[in-house]
Design a protein around this motif. Structure first.
Motif, PDB file in Angstrom:
ATOM      1  N   VAL A 158      -8.608   1.750  -6.445  1.00  0.00           N
ATOM      2  CA  VAL A 158      -7.345   1.213  -6.944  1.00  0.00           C
ATOM      3  C   VAL A 158      -7.649   0.214  -8.048  1.00  0.00           C
ATOM      4  N   GLY A 159      -6.814   0.206  -9.081  1.00  0.00           N
ATOM      5  CA  GLY A 159      -6.965  -0.772 -10.144  1.00  0.00           C
ATOM      6  C   GLY A 159      -5.622  -1.119 -10.756  1.00  0.00           C
ATOM      7  N   VAL A 160      -5.492  -2.405 -11.254  1.00  0.00           N
ATOM      8  CA  VAL A 160      -4.253  -2.821 -11.882  1.00  0.00           C
ATOM      9  C   VAL A 160      -4.536  -4.031 -12.770  1.00  0.00           C
ATOM     10  N   ASN A 161      -3.814  -4.134 -13.873  1.00  0.00           N
ATOM     11  CA  ASN A 161      -3.901  -5.273 -14.783  1.00  0.00           C
ATOM     12  C   ASN A 161      -2.543  -5.967 -14.861  1.00  0.00           C
ATOM     13  N   GLU A 162      -2.594  -7.290 -15.201  1.00  0.00           N
ATOM     14  CA  GLU A 162      -1.373  -8.099 -15.370  1.00  0.00           C
ATOM     15  C   GLU A 162      -0.428  -7.931 -14.192  1.00  0.00           C
ATOM     16  N   LEU A 163      -0.996  -8.060 -13.013  1.00  0.00           N
ATOM     17  CA  LEU A 163      -0.244  -7.817 -11.790  1.00  0.00           C
ATOM     18  C   LEU A 163       0.500  -9.074 -11.346  1.00  0.00           C
ATOM     19  N   ASP A 164       1.809  -8.921 -11.178  1.00  0.00           N
ATOM     20  CA  ASP A 164       2.646  -9.910 -10.504  1.00  0.00           C
ATOM     21  C   ASP A 164       3.188  -9.225  -9.259  1.00  0.00           C
ATOM     22  N   LEU A 165       2.827  -9.814  -8.099  1.00  0.00           N
ATOM     23  CA  LEU A 165       3.122  -9.092  -6.863  1.00  0.00           C
ATOM     24  C   LEU A 165       3.589 -10.048  -5.783  1.00  0.00           C
ATOM     25  N   PHE A 166       4.603  -9.614  -5.072  1.00  0.00           N
ATOM     26  CA  PHE A 166       4.969 -10.243  -3.824  1.00  0.00           C
ATOM     27  C   PHE A 166       5.143  -9.130  -2.793  1.00  0.00           C
ATOM     28  N   VAL A 167       4.377  -9.261  -1.711  1.00  0.00           N
ATOM     29  CA  VAL A 167       4.452  -8.257  -0.657  1.00  0.00           C
ATOM     30  C   VAL A 167       4.564  -8.978   0.674  1.00  0.00           C
ATOM     31  N   GLU A 168       5.491  -8.510   1.492  1.00  0.00           N
ATOM     32  CA  GLU A 168       5.655  -9.079   2.828  1.00  0.00           C
ATOM     33  C   GLU A 168       5.017  -8.154   3.851  1.00  0.00           C
ATOM     34  N   ASN A 169       4.149  -8.749   4.676  1.00  0.00           N
ATOM     35  CA  ASN A 169       3.458  -8.030   5.737  1.00  0.00           C
ATOM     36  C   ASN A 169       2.615  -6.892   5.172  1.00  0.00           C
ATOM     37  N   LEU A 170       1.726  -7.219   4.275  1.00  0.00           N
ATOM     38  CA  LEU A 170       0.842  -6.240   3.637  1.00  0.00           C
ATOM     39  C   LEU A 170      -0.307  -5.883   4.561  1.00  0.00           C
ATOM     40  N   GLN A 171      -0.655  -4.565   4.584  1.00  0.00           N
ATOM     41  CA  GLN A 171      -1.838  -4.084   5.291  1.00  0.00           C
ATOM     42  C   GLN A 171      -2.522  -3.072   4.396  1.00  0.00           C
ATOM     43  N   MET A 172      -3.852  -3.219   4.240  1.00  0.00           N
ATOM     44  CA  MET A 172      -4.579  -2.288   3.384  1.00  0.00           C
ATOM     45  C   MET A 172      -5.997  -2.151   3.911  1.00  0.00           C
ATOM     46  N   THR A 173      -6.325  -0.970   4.428  1.00  0.00           N
ATOM     47  CA  THR A 173      -7.692  -0.658   4.843  1.00  0.00           C
ATOM     48  C   THR A 173      -7.955   0.790   4.477  1.00  0.00           C
ATOM     49  N   GLU A 174      -9.216   1.155   4.456  1.00  0.00           N
ATOM     50  CA  GLU A 174      -9.519   2.542   4.102  1.00  0.00           C
ATOM     51  C   GLU A 174      -9.084   3.502   5.198  1.00  0.00           C
ATOM     52  N   GLU A 175      -8.913   2.970   6.433  1.00  0.00           N
ATOM     53  CA  GLU A 175      -8.374   3.811   7.501  1.00  0.00           C
ATOM     54  C   GLU A 175      -6.991   4.308   7.122  1.00  0.00           C
ATOM     55  N   SER A 176      -6.214   3.445   6.467  1.00  0.00           N
ATOM     56  CA  SER A 176      -4.903   3.867   5.989  1.00  0.00           C
ATOM     57  C   SER A 176      -5.031   4.962   4.956  1.00  0.00           C
ATOM     58  N   VAL A 177      -6.064   4.887   4.132  1.00  0.00           N
ATOM     59  CA  VAL A 177      -6.268   5.915   3.114  1.00  0.00           C
ATOM     60  C   VAL A 177      -6.430   7.280   3.747  1.00  0.00           C
ATOM     61  N   GLU A 178      -7.189   7.346   4.833  1.00  0.00           N
ATOM     62  CA  GLU A 178      -7.397   8.622   5.487  1.00  0.00           C
ATOM     63  C   GLU A 178      -6.097   9.184   6.038  1.00  0.00           C
ATOM     64  N   ASN A 179      -5.128   8.334   6.333  1.00  0.00           N
ATOM     65  CA  ASN A 179      -3.820   8.775   6.802  1.00  0.00           C
ATOM     66  C   ASN A 179      -2.830   8.954   5.661  1.00  0.00           C
ATOM     67  N   LYS A 180      -3.340   9.003   4.422  1.00  0.00           N
ATOM     68  CA  LYS A 180      -2.550   9.299   3.226  1.00  0.00           C
ATOM     69  C   LYS A 180      -1.757   8.117   2.698  1.00  0.00           C
ATOM     70  N   LEU A 181      -1.794   6.950   3.383  1.00  0.00           N
ATOM     71  CA  LEU A 181      -1.083   5.781   2.885  1.00  0.00           C
ATOM     72  C   LEU A 181      -2.091   4.645   2.717  1.00  0.00           C
ATOM     73  N   PRO A 182      -2.544   4.332   1.489  1.00  0.00           N
ATOM     74  CA  PRO A 182      -3.570   3.300   1.293  1.00  0.00           C
ATOM     75  C   PRO A 182      -3.054   1.897   1.557  1.00  0.00           C
ATOM     76  N   VAL A 183      -1.768   1.658   1.373  1.00  0.00           N
ATOM     77  CA  VAL A 183      -1.182   0.349   1.645  1.00  0.00           C
ATOM     78  C   VAL A 183       0.136   0.547   2.353  1.00  0.00           C
ATOM     79  N   VAL A 184       0.466  -0.406   3.232  1.00  0.00           N
ATOM     80  CA  VAL A 184       1.771  -0.401   3.892  1.00  0.00           C
ATOM     81  C   VAL A 184       2.323  -1.810   3.866  1.00  0.00           C
ATOM     82  N   PHE A 185       3.652  -1.957   3.782  1.00  0.00           N
ATOM     83  CA  PHE A 185       4.292  -3.268   3.721  1.00  0.00           C
ATOM     84  C   PHE A 185       5.762  -3.114   4.050  1.00  0.00           C
ATOM     85  N   ASP A 186       6.435  -4.264   4.215  1.00  0.00           N
ATOM     86  CA  ASP A 186       7.864  -4.254   4.533  1.00  0.00           C
ATOM     87  C   ASP A 186       8.725  -4.427   3.291  1.00  0.00           C
TER      88      ASP A 186
END
Length: 892
Positions: A158-186
């Motif tokens: 994953v890569g990003v430039n000039e990122l402004d981000l607000f995420v509530e309840n963020l989860q990101m692990t490679e285990e999620s990648v194997e389930n087709k969702l690299p990041v999850v949040f509310d």
């Protein structure tokens, strides 16, 4: 006392507060001086910073000028961190967990201007259960960040430039990648550029820019691109069915939610998307198909002006849509729906397209189409045939539209009720492919019946060709009402039922190997058929026809002014039948030509009653009338000089109870009455009857022929037998009965001045001597009241037709009437007369002697009763040639 207690409490609180201030001050001094070394010694990271403030009570941390690196970059069991952060703010940092559980956690994280490379830890070993050190943040804020995430293999993830981000309840692990969702949040809010995501070794996802405003996300230049060629994909992944390429210049949506294995968003709008699908040709079995691990919920989705391309394994186009727009409301993909025939659920949808092309077994192009759950419209369809052995279509259609009452799948079965279908202006040709035997299989995917309440075809000109026999409808207009597909496992699972139909066409044409059949106008419905200007014209000459047929066969040339049928019939459903009250054929002109040059057809020819019984469906025609018609029969032999001809003019026929013997309650006795002018001069009437239900195929035929000028027969017997006749047959009456074995009955002939002339085969000049010999044995005149003769012992050749047997009966009656007694003796005398003149003279002399002996006997010596009892025997030779009609072996 109370004052002392309060005083002591305040002093205690003051001491505690002071201790906290001292501890907090001391902790901050320790963190500023000792924390980097402590982190270095007790964690997997090296951290430095310009300033750091920690509130021991709240767990809040504020730091600036942070630099972070892994102590051991090669250790893939922990998350790798490398980079700088301008400002770090952590709320409610779990200091205890960080010190003793090696877990970094916080309720809120703020990163200002981070420039980080994150290397995900190696996925846990499923056997040992060992987990990498996690980093958990409930909420995360990033301002002006540049972040790159790598897999533990150092492959960019994953890569990003000039990122402004607000995420509530963020989860990101490679285990999620194997389930087709690299990041999850509310909840989320994100702005950034140059997004990069590479989930595997096949695809790379890139986005130029993402921005959110008030929950609305805007994405520019979304691209999912293969990083390997199609050839490499087929070699590396031989069991995959397809590869994708996807780009969207602009898309908008809101309320996106990534939670566990579920993706949800609303008001998705995709502009000018391009989707390309590469088909490998591999067909995955149901056993090898993987179950879907995620669910999709799209509240509203719009795909505007998209292009879709599907290519075959050879990279030629299978399908291409130049401009496709889709609007779907409440689209859902769930684990339950994925098991259905249509794997998605929806509330409503609209699909519109332009420039649609399909190229496979058939090349089809569509100018435009519109489709929704209740109706569809397709304009300007063009079909081009290919080299496929299957059905080939080459036509254009102005419009195809339909309306649907109900369309759904219940228990994986299609439930379909179509209100109406309209096909307008279809012009072209459909050619049937080679027939492939199909195994009888039950249909499992349909909830019967499938109903089409109305089908209309308008203003069309279409040709259907099967086995090189084209059937052409010009100016076709047709309507079918209440068509139903019903279950019938005996006939490949389905049968057709039709309540009503109507069809009109002009210049209807059907071609076979030998004929072109044309109808000027045809009108057909369930109760009436009207045909005008019917013709069946040979496409080949008589000489060509003779060369093309292996055995004897008739060649027809037929023209009919009108044909009208009334009644009711069903030719579409499983229970087909024909029940006509009246059929009228008016002003028919039929010519039948038969050549005896080809060999005889050795097949047995059934009689008409058996032929009618062989009709498989119930058939009954109360009255069949043939009016004001002309029937001609022509026949030639290798010895004849051109064909002989029989003509039946002013032909009128009535047939009652024409049937197949399969309709309950209907009479099976067929009665045929014919009235016509034989050879255009002599009235002929015939009554003919048989019972279709009679397995013995017995029949009766009787009739009367009057005032026949013998010259009228010359058009048939001169070229055919090289014989001409003069005189008159005043009346011929016959009353025969028979069965498939033979025919017999009464025959009566009244004639006057009957004489014949034997002609030279080439010059057609009269041979006087032979003619005189022949006329010696013919009774020139009958008595005023000639007695009937009995025709019997006439056997049928089963390879010949009914009319051949009938003619044998007439021939036997003619011989017995014209020749009379001593047929056998006279026959032997005359038999050699045609060989040489010398033989003829001897025959005449012998014949005269026999006649003189007979004349010398007194007439009174032969009682009248005895004469009647004498039965003439079959005559062969000359008179057989004179009177015998050539046998026609054609199947009746």
């Amino acid at each position: 006392m109370k004052k002392k207690w309060v005083k002591k409490l305040l002093i205690g609180l003051g001491i505690v507060f002071g201790l906290v201030l001292i501890a907090n001050f001391g902790l901050n001094i320790w963190l500023k001086t000792q924390l980097p070394d402590y982190i270095k010694k007790n964690t997997d990271y090296k951290v430095s910073y310009q300033s750091l403030d920690v509130d021991l009570g709240t767990g809040n941390i504020f730091a600036t000028g942070i630099t972070v690196n892994n102590k051991n970059p090669k250790n893939t069991n922990v998350i790798g961190l490398q980079g700088t952060i301008d400002t770090l703010k952590i709320s409610r940092f779990g200091i205890y967990d960080a010190l003793f559980n090696k877990t970094i956690s916080s309720s809120d994280l703020l990163l200002s201007k981070p420039n980080l490379n994150i290397i995900l830890a190696k996925p846990k070993d499923q056997k040992t259960g060992k987990k990498p050190n996690p980093v958990n943040f409930e909420n995360i804020r990033i301002n002006k960040g540049t972040i790159n995430v790598f897999k533990y293999t150092k492959q960019r993830f994953v890569g990003v430039n000039e990122l402004d981000l607000f995420v509530e309840n963020l989860q990101m692990t490679e285990e999620s990648v194997e389930n087709k969702l690299p990041v999850v949040f509310d909840e989320y809010k994100i702005t950034g550029k140059d997004f990069f995501f590479q989930p595997n070794d096949i695809y790379t996802l890139k986005i130029d820019k993402i921005a959110t405003t008030n929950g609305q996300m805007s994405v520019e230049n979304f691209q999912l691109m293969p990083i390997i060629s199609f050839e490499q994909f087929k070699k590396t992944y031989p069991n995959k069915t397809q590869m994708f390429q996807f780009s969207i210049p602009k898309m908008n949506f809101k309320n996106i939610v990534l939670k566990k294995n579920k993706v949800s968003l609303a008001n998705a709008d995709f502009q000018y998307a391009f989707l390309k699908i590469y088909k490998t040709g591999y067909v995955a079995s149901k056993k090898t198909e993987k179950k879907r691990n995620f669910e999709l919920n799209l509240d509203d989705i719009q795909l505007n002006h998209a292009k879709v391309q599907v290519v075959k394994p050879d990279e030629t186009d299978l399908f291409f849509a130049e401009d496709l727009s889709v609007n779907i409301n409440k689209l859902e993909l769930t684990k339950e729906s994925s098991k259905e025939v249509i794997p998605v659920l929806y509330k409503d949808f609209k699909i519109a397209g332009k420039g649609i092309h399909y190229n496979d077994q058939q090349n089809i192009s569509v100018e435009s189409f519109n489709l929704n759950p209740k109706s569809g419209r397709i304009r300007n369809i063009v079909a081009k045939h290919t080299s496929s052995p299957k059905m080939a279509m080459d036509f254009k259609a102005n419009l195809v539209q339909f309306a649907i009452n109900d369309f759904k799948f219940v228990d994986k079965k299609l439930n379909l009720d179509i209100k109406d279908v309209l096909i307008d202006g279809i012009n072209g040709k459909i050619t049937a492919g080679k027939a492939i035997p199909k195994k009888k299989t039950a249909v499992t995917g349909i909830q019967f019946p499938i109903v089409v309440r109305k089908i209309s075809v308008k203003n069309s000109n279409i040709t259907y060709e099967s086995k090189d026999q084209p059937l052409t409808f010009n100016d076709l207009n047709a309507t079918v009402s209440q068509l139903e597909l019903v279950e019938n496992n005996a006939k490949n699972g389905m049968a057709v039922k039709v309540k009503d139909y109507a069809l009109t066409t002009k210049n209807f044409v059907y071609k076979t190997q030998f004929y072109k059949m044309n109808v000027g106008a045809l009108a057909l419905n369930k109760n009436k058929i009207e045909i005008n200007q019917f013709s069946m014209i040979p496409l080949v000459s008589r000489a060509q026809f003779i060369r093309m047929i292996p055995v004897e066969r008739d060649l027809y040339d037929i023209k009919v002014n009108t044909i009208l049928a009334q009644g009711n019939w069903d030719l579409f459903s499983e229970n087909k039948f024909i029940n006509a009250t009246n059929v009228t054929v008016n002003s028919a002109n039929a010519n039948i030509f038969r050549s005896k040059i080809p060999v005889d057809d050795p097949k047995e020819k059934p009689l008409y009653s058996k032929l009618l019984r062989s009709i498989k469906i119930p058939m009954y025609i109360g009255n069949l009338n043939l009016k004001n018609s002309v029937l001609e029969y022509e026949e030639d032999t290798p010895q004849s000089d051109g064909p002989g001809k029989l003509t039946f003019a002013n032909f009128n026929m009535n047939v009652k109870n024409l049937n197949s013997g399969k309709m309950k309650g209907k009479p099976t006795q067929v009665a045929i009455k014919i009235d016509c002018d034989f050879m255009k001069t002599s009235p002929l009437s015939v009554n003919w009857g048989f019972n279709v239900a009679d397995l013995g195929d017995r029949f009766s035929i009787s009739g009367r022929l009057a005032n026949i000028p013998a010259r009228a027969l010359n058009s048939f017997i001169v070229p055919y037998l090289s014989v001409s006749a003069t005189g008159t047959i005043q009346e011929m009456v016959f009353d025969f009965k028979g069965n498939p074995k033979g025919i017999g009955g009464a025959f009566n002939l009244k004639h006057k001045d009957l004489k014949i002339s034997i002609l030279d085969k080439k010059s057609k000049q009269k041979k006087g001597f032979l003619s005189a010999v022949a006329n010696v044995f013919i009774k020139t005149d009958s008595d005023k009241l000639p007695e009937s003769v009995i025709v019997e012992g006439v056997e049928r050749n089963p390879t010949k037709s009914f009319f051949n047997m009938f003619w044998k009966g007439v021939e036997d009656g003619l011989k017995k009437t014209l020749i009379g007694i001593n047929i056998d003796k006279t026959k032997k005398t005359v038999e050699g007369a045609v060989n040489t003149v010398k033989d003829v003279k001897k025959s005449v002399k012998k014949a005269k002697e026999d006649i003189s002996k007979e004349l010398a006997s007194p007439k009174t010596n032969t009682p009248k009763e005895e004469k009647k009892s004498e039965e003439p025997k079959e005559k062969k030779g000359l008179f057989k040639k004179i009177f015998k009609k050539k046998e026609t072996p054609e199947t009746e």
